[in-house]
Design a protein around this motif. Structure first.
Motif, PDB file in Angstrom:
ATOM      1  N   PRO A  88       0.811  -1.080  -0.260  1.00 11.26           N
ATOM      2  CA  PRO A  88       0.121   0.086  -0.026  1.00 11.26           C
ATOM      3  C   PRO A  88       0.848   1.271  -0.095  1.00 11.26           C
ATOM      4  N   ILE A  89       0.488   2.329  -0.837  1.00 14.56           N
ATOM      5  CA  ILE A  89       1.302   3.386  -1.038  1.00 14.56           C
ATOM      6  C   ILE A  89       0.358   4.297  -1.236  1.00 14.56           C
ATOM      7  N   GLN A  90       0.658   5.816  -0.769  1.00  8.97           N
ATOM      8  CA  GLN A  90      -0.207   7.149  -0.900  1.00  8.97           C
ATOM      9  C   GLN A  90       0.343   8.132  -1.028  1.00  8.97           C
ATOM     10  N   VAL A  91       0.071   8.801  -2.363  1.00 13.23           N
ATOM     11  CA  VAL A  91       0.835  10.014  -2.504  1.00 13.23           C
ATOM     12  C   VAL A  91      -0.536  11.221  -2.890  1.00 13.23           C
ATOM     13  N   GLN A  92       0.128  12.180  -2.352  1.00 15.03           N
ATOM     14  CA  GLN A  92      -0.699  13.529  -2.579  1.00 15.03           C
ATOM     15  C   GLN A  92      -0.215  14.666  -3.393  1.00 15.03           C
ATOM     16  N   ALA A  93      -0.772  15.099  -4.075  1.00 19.14           N
ATOM     17  CA  ALA A  93      -0.786  16.251  -5.047  1.00 19.14           C
ATOM     18  C   ALA A  93      -1.699  17.331  -5.102  1.00 19.14           C
ATOM     19  N   GLY A  94      -1.449  18.265  -4.296  1.00 16.85           N
ATOM     20  CA  GLY A  94      -2.372  19.472  -4.016  1.00 16.85           C
ATOM     21  C   GLY A  94      -3.520  18.940  -3.307  1.00 16.85           C
ATOM     22  N   ARG A  95      -4.774  18.909  -4.040  1.00 12.23           N
ATOM     23  CA  ARG A  95      -6.129  18.599  -3.403  1.00 12.23           C
ATOM     24  C   ARG A  95      -6.345  16.903  -3.629  1.00 12.23           C
ATOM     25  N   ILE A  96      -5.405  16.261  -4.246  1.00 11.23           N
ATOM     26  CA  ILE A  96      -5.619  15.139  -4.808  1.00 11.23           C
ATOM     27  C   ILE A  96      -4.755  13.803  -4.143  1.00 11.23           C
ATOM     28  N   THR A  97      -5.316  12.885  -3.743  1.00 10.83           N
ATOM     29  CA  THR A  97      -4.718  11.769  -3.260  1.00 10.83           C
ATOM     30  C   THR A  97      -4.954  10.680  -3.848  1.00 10.83           C
ATOM     31  N   LEU A  98      -3.803   9.785  -4.228  1.00 14.20           N
ATOM     32  CA  LEU A  98      -3.830   8.666  -4.798  1.00 14.20           C
ATOM     33  C   LEU A  98      -3.427   7.442  -3.971  1.00 14.20           C
ATOM     34  N   GLU A  99      -4.315   6.520  -3.508  1.00 20.46           N
ATOM     35  CA  GLU A  99      -3.884   5.325  -2.623  1.00 20.46           C
ATOM     36  C   GLU A  99      -4.042   4.181  -3.526  1.00 20.46           C
ATOM     37  N   GLU A 100      -2.817   3.251  -3.493  1.00 25.61           N
ATOM     38  CA  GLU A 100      -2.745   2.122  -4.009  1.00 25.61           C
ATOM     39  C   GLU A 100      -2.755   1.058  -3.105  1.00 25.61           C
ATOM     40  N   ILE A 101      -3.961   0.322  -3.298  1.00 28.52           N
ATOM     41  CA  ILE A 101      -3.979  -0.853  -2.400  1.00 28.52           C
ATOM     42  C   ILE A 101      -4.049  -2.279  -3.157  1.00 28.52           C
ATOM     43  N   PRO A 102      -2.700  -2.712  -3.175  1.00 31.68           N
ATOM     44  CA  PRO A 102      -2.341  -3.856  -4.127  1.00 31.68           C
ATOM     45  C   PRO A 102      -3.012  -5.141  -3.720  1.00 31.68           C
ATOM     46  N   ASP A 103      -3.298  -5.256  -2.309  1.00 32.75           N
ATOM     47  CA  ASP A 103      -3.956  -6.638  -2.141  1.00 32.75           C
ATOM     48  C   ASP A 103      -5.394  -6.826  -2.469  1.00 32.75           C
ATOM     49  N   ASP A 104      -5.912  -5.378  -2.667  1.00 32.40           N
ATOM     50  CA  ASP A 104      -7.511  -5.398  -3.311  1.00 32.40           C
ATOM     51  C   ASP A 104      -7.349  -5.145  -4.662  1.00 32.40           C
ATOM     52  N   PHE A 105      -6.051  -4.973  -5.409  1.00 34.17           N
ATOM     53  CA  PHE A 105      -5.978  -4.662  -6.845  1.00 34.17           C
ATOM     54  C   PHE A 105      -7.029  -3.407  -7.012  1.00 34.17           C
ATOM     55  N   LEU A 106      -6.664  -2.250  -6.215  1.00 35.91           N
ATOM     56  CA  LEU A 106      -7.308  -1.142  -6.316  1.00 35.91           C
ATOM     57  C   LEU A 106      -6.620   0.288  -6.108  1.00 35.91           C
ATOM     58  N   LEU A 107      -6.780   1.222  -6.932  1.00 36.17           N
ATOM     59  CA  LEU A 107      -6.475   2.651  -6.963  1.00 36.17           C
ATOM     60  C   LEU A 107      -7.636   3.430  -6.394  1.00 36.17           C
ATOM     61  N   HIS A 108      -7.337   4.068  -5.192  1.00 36.53           N
ATOM     62  CA  HIS A 108      -8.455   5.014  -4.630  1.00 36.53           C
ATOM     63  C   HIS A 108      -7.892   6.322  -4.809  1.00 36.53           C
ATOM     64  N   VAL A 109      -8.903   7.130  -5.462  1.00 37.80           N
ATOM     65  CA  VAL A 109      -8.731   8.447  -5.793  1.00 37.80           C
ATOM     66  C   VAL A 109      -9.428   9.492  -5.092  1.00 37.80           C
ATOM     67  N   GLN A 110      -9.196  10.445  -4.384  1.00 43.75           N
ATOM     68  CA  GLN A 110      -9.713  11.356  -3.624  1.00 43.75           C
ATOM     69  C   GLN A 110      -9.454  12.812  -4.167  1.00 43.75           C
ATOM     70  N   MET A 111     -10.443  13.541  -4.644  1.00 44.53           N
ATOM     71  CA  MET A 111     -10.150  15.009  -4.694  1.00 44.53           C
ATOM     72  C   MET A 111     -10.980  15.784  -3.665  1.00 44.53           C
ATOM     73  N   THR A 112     -10.588  16.814  -3.084  1.00 40.11           N
ATOM     74  CA  THR A 112     -10.963  17.157  -2.034  1.00 40.11           C
ATOM     75  C   THR A 112     -11.362  18.863  -2.279  1.00 40.11           C
ATOM     76  N   ASN A 113     -12.253  19.494  -1.347  1.00 39.51           N
ATOM     77  CA  ASN A 113     -12.402  20.943  -1.627  1.00 39.51           C
ATOM     78  C   ASN A 113     -12.793  21.218  -3.193  1.00 39.51           C
ATOM     79  N   LEU A 114     -13.598  20.557  -3.717  1.00 39.49           N
ATOM     80  CA  LEU A 114     -13.818  20.592  -5.172  1.00 39.49           C
ATOM     81  C   LEU A 114     -14.537  22.056  -5.540  1.00 39.49           C
ATOM     82  N   GLN A 115     -14.007  22.729  -6.585  1.00 41.85           N
ATOM     83  CA  GLN A 115     -14.190  23.938  -7.143  1.00 41.85           C
ATOM     84  C   GLN A 115     -15.231  23.705  -8.539  1.00 41.85           C
TER      85      GLN A 115
END
Length: 151
Positions: A78-105
């Motif tokens: 599992p790894i997580q990266v932050q780029a401004g208001r965007i967070t990517l989290e890779e969850i390899p055991d679940d074969f999943l990429l979780h994307v989160q965009m905060t404070n949407l405009q």
């Protein structure tokens, strides 16, 4: 008899081609108010992509996709990266990429995609494209009473 067989074969090919076109044109729709958060889960199917770069991109009309966030050095853990208001989290055991965009405009409205880089081929889309529509204001303000408050 042979003509009937050929017609049947052509019919099957036509139907399967239309189904493939309909599936590829599918777009996930998300509506949010300004200030809210978007969360998208992009499955990557198998451990084939566990050690591949993954990204969240914005699709620009007539142009190259714009990479907004990127996991460059996947470790299979599992790894997580932050780029401004965007967070990517890779969850390899679940074969999943979780994307989160905060404070949407409102300017965030547009078309997005999750991709995996698997050289030598071009990036592969992991999930359906995502159409995000961000509205000004909130649902609460739209539902507030139009009547004046007595003081």
């Amino acid at each position: 008899m042979r003509r009937a067989w050929l017609r049947g074969l052509l019919w099957v090919l036509l139907v399967s081609e239309r189904q493939a076109a309909a599936e590829s044109s599918h777009v996930e729709q998300y509506k949010r108010a300004e200030g809210e958060t978007l969360e998208v889960k992009c499955p990557f199917g198998s451990d084939k992509y566990a050690y591949s770069k993954k990204a969240w991109q914005r699709l620009i009309d007539g142009g190259e996709p714009l990479t907004l966030a990127l996991i460059e050095k996947p470790s299979g853990k599992p790894i997580q990266v932050q780029a401004g208001r965007i967070t990517l989290e890779e969850i390899p055991d679940d074969f999943l990429l979780h994307v989160q965009m905060t404070n949407l405009q409102a300017e965030d409205s547009g078309l997005y995609q999750c991709v995996v880089y698997h050289p030598p081929v071009v990036p592969k889309m992991l999930f359906y494209p995502v159409r995000l529509v961000v509205t000004k204001g909130s649902l609460c303000s739209a539902l507030s009473s139009p009547w004046p408050v007595d003081s």
